[in-house]
Structures are given as C-alpha cells and as structure tokens.
Design an enzyme around this catalytic site. Sequence first.
Site, short mmCIF file in Angstrom:
data_model
loop_
_atom_site.label_atom_id
_atom_site.label_comp_id
_atom_site.label_asym_id
_atom_site.label_seq_id
_atom_site.Cartn_x
_atom_site.Cartn_y
_atom_site.Cartn_z
N GLU A 78 -6.77 -7.74 -0.86
CA GLU A 78 -7.19 -7.82 0.60
C GLU A 78 -8.63 -7.69 0.51
OE1 GLU A 78 -5.12 -5.50 3.39
OE2 GLU A 78 -3.06 -6.05 2.24
N GLU A 111 0.94 -1.44 0.10
CA GLU A 111 0.07 -0.15 0.03
C GLU A 111 1.08 1.29 0.21
OE1 GLU A 111 -2.95 -0.41 3.11
OE2 GLU A 111 -3.98 -1.46 1.81
C1 GAL Z 1 -4.58 -2.91 4.85
C2 GAL Z 1 -3.06 -3.47 4.93
C3 GAL Z 1 -2.82 -4.85 5.61
C4 GAL Z 1 -3.47 -4.57 6.96
C5 GAL Z 1 -5.06 -4.08 6.79
C6 GAL Z 1 -5.83 -4.23 8.04
O1 GAL Z 1 -4.59 -1.45 4.62
O2 GAL Z 1 -2.59 -3.39 3.69
O3 GAL Z 1 -1.45 -5.08 5.85
O4 GAL Z 1 -2.99 -3.68 7.85
O5 GAL Z 1 -5.00 -2.97 6.00
O6 GAL Z 1 -5.54 -2.76 8.62
#
Ligand code: GAL
Length: 674
Positions: A310, A146
């Site tokens: 994700e 990110e």
């Molecule tokens: C995203 C990040 C993950 C994890 C997730 C939950 O922004 O890529 O590593 O932190 O959020 O916070």
Amino acid sequence: MLDQLQLGVCYYPEHWPESIWEDDLARMKACGIRTVRVGEFAWALFEPEEGRFDFSLFDRFLALAEAQGMRVIMGTPTATPPIWLTEKYPEVLNARVDGVPYRHGLRRHYNYNSEKYRELCARIVRQMGDHFGRHPAVVGWQIDNELNCETNEFYSEADHRAFRAYMRERFKTLENLNDKMGGVVWSQIYTDWSQLHLRRPTIHDQYNPHLLLEEKRFFSESAVRFCRMQCEILRPRIGDAFITTNGIFDNLDYERLIGGDLDFLCYDSYPNFALDMYQEPAKQDKYPDRKWSRNLSLTRAHSSSFGIMEQQAGANGWTGRMESPMPRPGQMRLWTMQSVAHGANFISYFRWRNAPCGTEIYWHGLNDYDNLENRRLAELRQVRDDFKKLAEAAQAPYRARVAYVLDYDNEWDAACDRWHGRAHRHSMDGMFRAAQDLHEPMDFLYLNEETTVADLSKYALLIYPHAAILEDSVADKLEAYARGGGQLMFCARTGYKDRWGRCPMRPMGFRAAELCGIRISDYTFVGPHDEPGAAVMDGEALDMPLFNDILDVTRDDARMEATYSANYYAGKPAVVSRAVGAGRIWYYGAALSEASGAAMLKKLGFGEPCGNLLELPDSCELAARGDYLFVLNYARTEAAIRVKVPMPELLSGETMSGERKLPPFGVMVFHSSK
Ligand code: GAL
C-alpha cells in the site's frame, strides 16, 4: 515478483458495480499497473453463512483480470470475521485489558488464540486455497491484513489460557517461573498455574515488568503461529505463487514471522502519517515524510527484497480519526521513489479509487469518487515512464556501510521500561537524522539467534546503542566482528539486564564495559535542574543528552576520547574506545542526538560517502542501490545540488555536471560508475 520494478494497486471489486470492473482494469493497464490485490476483507461475501461458500463475485473479477493479462494477489480475509461468526462464537473476539470484548463494527476484532477462530480461519483459507490456488491470474497471497495493526494487545479469555500454556511450556516449574519473574517482590509468588494471567487492570496501570516482557513475546508468538497456520494450508494448494503479508507493527517479531513461512515482506507506506497535524508550525518537523525512510529501512532489515503493498496515493483519514492533506504535486512520485530507493521493486498503491462508503471515505485513492481524470493519475503515468528508465538500477541492492543494530528483546524491554524506552527512542531518532544529514545511507540490522559474524561483517560500523539486555553470546559475536576489523559503538545503559529483564549483581556494562576497558561508576538522567549534558571531544563541544553514564578507564590500552564538561561529573570520561583485534569498540556515555550522532559518525570516519561525486543540501536524501545514487528532495522548494564528476542521470537521460536544480519534491538518479 520482486526481480523487476512493477506497479500494482489495491482494488475492491465488491465496492463498485460490476459494470465498471472491465474499464477499471483497462485504465489500470494503461497507467502501467500489472498487479491487483483483492479480497482481504471479503469474508462476509466468501462465506455468507456458516459453511456456505460463494466465490462467484471474485471468480467473475478474476476472469476479467485474466483476460486483460493482469495478475492478482489474493488476500486471506481473516482480519474481518463476519457478524454471523462473532455473534455465534463470541469467544473469537479480542478484549480490552479489563476483559470487555471488542465488538463487531470495525476490523481486527478477533484474537489469535481462540481454538474456534483458528478452526474457522483454517477452513476459509483452505476453501480459498482450493478454489483460487491454481487460478492462472493469481500470482501471490497476502496473509490477513496488517497483523497487529489497530491493536497489538490481546486479553480475551482464550489469550489468558494460551498464555498460561505458553509460560508453562517455557518455565516448566512454578519455582522457575517465580524466580525468573521476580515473584519474591511484592508477594507475587504463584502457587498454581491457574493464577497466572496476562496483564489485568492494576493501580497506575503498572504490572510486573518481567511478566510484561513475556507478554510481548507471547503476543508475537501468537501472531507468528496464526500466520504460519495459514501459510501451511496455502503452500500445497497454490503452486509457485508467493506468500507475503503487509505492514510492520509492534509486538511482532518479523524475523520469526518471515523465517521459512513467508517469501518476503511488504510494507504499507503512508509518509503523511509522519506529519503532526496538531503541532504548531514552528515545532513541525521540516521534512516529516523523510522519516518514512526509516520505516523502509526497518522493512529492508527483515526482508532484503520487499514490496510496498500500500503506497500512499492521496490524503489520509478515517471519518472519526486521523486526517492529512493531499500529497502536493510531485509528492506521490517522490514517495514512490523513496520506496524504490530503499529497495522496494513492487509498488502497489492504496487504492484504485476513493471508497464510496465506510470508515475510509477520506482515505484517498488514485481516482476520485467521480472517476474522472485528475493530477494523481497523471503523476502515476509519469511514474510508469520513470520505471522504464530505472530497470537496471532496480537490479541492485541497497548499499550501506553503517548499520544501526536492534533486537526484539531490547525493543520490547524498551517498550515496557520508561528508562530504557526514552533512551531507545531518542537515539533511534537522533542517529537516523544524523545519518540523513551526512548523506550516509544506513541499514538497520536485527540480531537474532542465527545472526553470524559474517552478517555483521558486511558493515564497517555497527551502532548498538542501548542493549540493556546484553547476553554474553551476543557480545562474543560483536567482539569477533570487531576483531575482524569492524568498528562498534555502544551507548549509555548498555548491559545491565538479563533476558528476563532482571538486573543481576554484575558490574554494569557487562561485556561491553570489559571490551572497552571501562567501569560505569555512576550514572544519571540529565535532570531539569542540571546543565545540559555535554562533553569535549577533540577540543569541540559534544552533546551528551538525556542520560549520562560516568566512566572510569580500567585498562591501559583504552583511550579516553571525550570528557564530560558539565554537572558534578565534569572532567570524568564520557567517551572511551579500545582497539580490539583489527577493529575498535567505542562506548559513548549518553543517548544519541542528531548533533552527537553526526559528531560521532565523523569522528569514526563516516559521513558523505559520495562526497567526491555529489554535494547535496540538507533537504535531500541520498540512497544508494549499487552504483545508482538516488537523490530525493523533500522540500517544497528547489534544491541546489552540485555534480562534481559528470554522471548520467537516468530520469532525464542527460549526463549532468556542475550546479543543478532539483525541483520541489524532485528526484534524480545518477549512475556513478559510468
Ligand atoms: C492500512 C490498511 C488498509 C487501509 C489503509 C488506510 O493500514 O491495510 O486496509 O485501511 O491502511 O487506512
């Protein structure tokens, strides 16, 4: 990777005992998961001390993954420099605007421009590329994690230095710099390059707006160069594996980030972020998670094929920041289908299991801490079965006839300039809601230097609301699009700035006004003591919110479409259109609201493109991939829909017609051409 529907998951072998890895992998497989992302935060394990590399833990994990036929996406770990690194080389740290460095203890505490950091990143990426690059289980790479998340502003000494060099390269002479940055105002004339800085603390936290715009361009370019450096190291070492990165964040031009360096973009989709936990119930958005369709459309704008690295799998929250409820039964599946409906074919959940420790113990994964069966896993198995039925639908691209046009110059100008920013946000939200209400699938389209008239001509309607910066070269392309038969709509505050954010002595509206045959003779915010902005169009009231451009018609062939009905300019033109070639260009003199967005869409002949096939209530989104129509119900209650023509529904296997009920958070996918 993206040619068919696939499930994946984010996994952290370093968080759990090795004795359970094999069972985890077997259970993933049983749930239909074929791909696992690992490694993106594990620098302290990969390089426990400077120059000593140890990949043994991940070697053992990869061996197990390979044995089970699982595929692995390897993350470069540059989002979390280890403490030995930041202690020895503090210049790698990012800093606040007042110059105080961010310290070890969270993540993304580095800056993109420190030579030392770039050197150490290049080395760990090279080592990982050499070590894992040809591993048969490794199918792809994620750069960093990110980029520009957590913070998208960088004020370390290294950044100030790099900014100076960047500006020198761009403007060549101090005279040119002072001209473009408006140095003549408030004695901001630079007499030596060494005086030039990124933003530093000032009264009211305000700063030269032209330099602010350059600052955003610089932040973006810094991230692009950082990503490119990693891609260039990896490419020759990884065979056919793909390279991607995840998320969409501010101060980053994704058109440039992807261009040539990345194979595609992945988005991180957490629809519960849209929920305002602190807002009183009456003011809550009815279907907050539906807003995520906007983010998915933005991702699609940059990367026509994309994945979800994700996908939300449980409740969100850090221990000291953010909280949100568990997805309700069916909601995780709905959000997965929302991603698929918008064009994503790879869906990887965050994460396999709740974190056992650290800041994210409440950022829930598919498995709970106890690793026992739960309803989220059951829902995942349902998604696995659904995916088999959607194989054909996933071959088709998202289909829209309307596009909302954006560009980074204006997006960043809107972020620095409150006048522009209010209009930008208001219209983006209003038009998105209007299109959703009318079940009109909508794309976003980012203009860049390479955009061609053919790219524009894929759409029957372009809405380019507040291009305060409107260069003539862009207007030329838009005019050619209209001449070819397209409809184009501008809104208030179009065309009054140059690319440096200055207001040249030129009639407002620039070429947009010329093309529409208008003059913007007066303009105003709709103030708190004014009547609400309003006009009359075809005998009906038309919302004209936020800002009103008061128009004069200057050409005989321009058509007055609506007249203001409130305030001191009642009776003056509010909406004007003019035929240009085979198309038509519109000027709507306000920001768009949900109501006016819908009224304008209808006026221009859009809305309910599948109205002959389906009648849908407002809780349902319609998204089209080719001939496949996804109907998504965001409500906690059943939705009554009407299938007007018998059509096969893929998930139930039934041919449906007449009145049907979609369960709470339910999804149906119709094949419309059968
Ligand atoms: C995203 C990040 C993950 C994890 C997730 C939950 O922004 O890529 O590593 O932190 O959020 O916070």
